[in-house]
Design a protein around this motif. Structure first.
Motif, mmCIF file in Angstrom:
data_model
loop_
_atom_site.group_PDB
_atom_site.id
_atom_site.type_symbol
_atom_site.label_atom_id
_atom_site.label_comp_id
_atom_site.label_asym_id
_atom_site.label_seq_id
_atom_site.Cartn_x
_atom_site.Cartn_y
_atom_site.Cartn_z
ATOM 1 N N ARG A 114 0.841 -1.198 0.000
ATOM 2 C CA ARG A 114 0.000 0.000 0.000
ATOM 3 C C ARG A 114 0.873 1.244 0.000
ATOM 4 N NH1 ARG A 114 -4.590 -1.640 4.489
ATOM 5 N NH2 ARG A 114 -5.539 -3.299 3.223
ATOM 6 N N GLU A 116 0.474 5.924 -0.089
ATOM 7 C CA GLU A 116 -0.290 7.161 -0.194
ATOM 8 C C GLU A 116 0.438 8.051 -1.193
ATOM 9 O OE1 GLU A 116 -0.830 5.081 3.382
ATOM 10 O OE2 GLU A 116 0.950 6.295 3.046
ATOM 11 N N LYS A 119 -2.735 14.000 -3.922
ATOM 12 C CA LYS A 119 -3.792 14.071 -4.937
ATOM 13 C C LYS A 119 -3.368 14.884 -6.152
ATOM 14 C CE LYS A 119 -7.889 13.401 -2.112
ATOM 15 N NZ LYS A 119 -9.193 13.985 -1.714
ATOM 16 N N ILE A 125 0.623 9.139 -9.792
ATOM 17 C CA ILE A 125 -0.642 8.395 -9.856
ATOM 18 C C ILE A 125 -0.693 7.558 -11.129
ATOM 19 C CG2 ILE A 125 -3.142 8.661 -10.120
ATOM 20 C CD1 ILE A 125 -2.847 11.122 -8.176
ATOM 21 N N GLU A 129 -0.909 3.436 -11.220
ATOM 22 C CA GLU A 129 -2.002 2.767 -11.938
ATOM 23 C C GLU A 129 -1.463 1.882 -13.060
ATOM 24 O OE1 GLU A 129 -4.484 6.142 -12.901
ATOM 25 O OE2 GLU A 129 -5.644 5.899 -11.038
ATOM 26 N N TYR A 133 -1.622 -0.755 -9.409
ATOM 27 C CA TYR A 133 -2.151 -0.297 -8.124
ATOM 28 C C TYR A 133 -3.571 0.223 -8.315
ATOM 29 C CZ TYR A 133 2.337 -1.018 -6.022
ATOM 30 O OH TYR A 133 3.477 -1.619 -5.557
ATOM 31 N N ARG A 135 -6.827 2.353 -6.500
ATOM 32 C CA ARG A 135 -7.171 3.315 -5.450
ATOM 33 C C ARG A 135 -8.171 2.681 -4.487
ATOM 34 N NH1 ARG A 135 -9.226 9.033 -7.269
ATOM 35 N NH2 ARG A 135 -11.203 8.506 -6.358
ATOM 36 N N GLU A 138 -8.974 7.556 0.404
ATOM 37 C CA GLU A 138 -8.305 8.852 0.390
ATOM 38 C C GLU A 138 -8.325 9.451 1.790
ATOM 39 O OE1 GLU A 138 -10.854 12.180 -1.474
ATOM 40 O OE2 GLU A 138 -11.445 10.344 -2.527
ATOM 41 N N PHE A 150 -4.420 10.155 -1.947
ATOM 42 C CA PHE A 150 -5.102 8.949 -2.354
ATOM 43 C C PHE A 150 -4.340 7.759 -1.776
ATOM 44 C CE2 PHE A 150 -6.341 11.505 -6.243
ATOM 45 C CZ PHE A 150 -7.663 11.622 -5.891
ATOM 46 N N ARG A 151 -5.062 6.739 -1.377
ATOM 47 C CA ARG A 151 -4.448 5.484 -0.930
ATOM 48 C C ARG A 151 -4.557 4.486 -2.076
ATOM 49 N NH1 ARG A 151 -6.863 2.872 3.859
ATOM 50 N NH2 ARG A 151 -4.809 1.959 4.044
ATOM 51 N N PHE A 152 -3.454 3.809 -2.349
ATOM 52 C CA PHE A 152 -3.419 2.789 -3.388
ATOM 53 C C PHE A 152 -2.931 1.480 -2.799
ATOM 54 C CE2 PHE A 152 -3.592 6.449 -6.139
ATOM 55 C CZ PHE A 152 -4.130 5.989 -7.336
#
Length: 156
Positions: A114, A116, A119, A125, A129, A133, A135, A138, A150-152
């Motif tokens: 995981r 963070e 944003k 990001i 992705e 990962y 999402r 958040e 955002f948490r991924f």
């Protein structure tokens, strides 16, 4: 003078005490707030619950770092921090650090990683992705300047 281009031969290894100056310099040039201090890096280098990785090329040319945290009793690892030098950005260094972090987490029996991310950090990001990962949540006002995160998560 412009540094030579990063080659495809990015090597990721566990950081050593001799990397401390490079780690601190990159941290200070990469983040305005929410920085790891020299003392924190020093502690993490010897910690069982943390792994500090460095990416290099051409025998010691410092390109980036990642810090991964592990907690006893959980199969979730946390990518706490990742940074690359300006001349290494967009050249696969971040991906190499993330893959090495995932492999280290798998090696410790973790089932997911995981993280963070700010944003407003569209580049990071997109990278997360692209690497699989997802999402999962958040946080409002997560960073010192009030920016949300955002948490991924990626299942390993």
């Amino acid at each position: 003078m412009q540094p030579p281009p990063v080659t495809a031969s990015v090597r990721v290894r566990r950081a050593e005490v001799s990397d401390l100056d490079d780690l601190v310099a990159l941290e200070e040039s990469s983040f305005v707030q929410d920085r790891l201090s020299r003392a924190q890096y020093r502690k993490h280098l010897d910690s069982e619950s943390a792994l500090v990785l460095v990416a290099s090329a051409n025998h010691r040319r410092f390109l980036g770092t990642a810090v991964v945290f592990f907690r006893k009793g959980t199969t979730v690892a946390r990518l706490y921090s990742i940074a690359t030098t300006p001349h290494a950005q967009g050249k696969g260094v971040g991906s190499a650090l993330i893959h090495a972090s995932e492999n280290a987490a798998r090696g410790r029996g973790c089932r997911s990683l995981r993280l963070e991310v700010r944003k407003d950090n569209a580049v990071a990001i997109r990278l997360y992705e692209r690497l699989g990962y997802v999402r999962i949540g958040e946080y409002a006002n997560y960073y010192a300047d009030g920016t949300g995160a955002f948490r991924f998560e990626k299942l390993l």
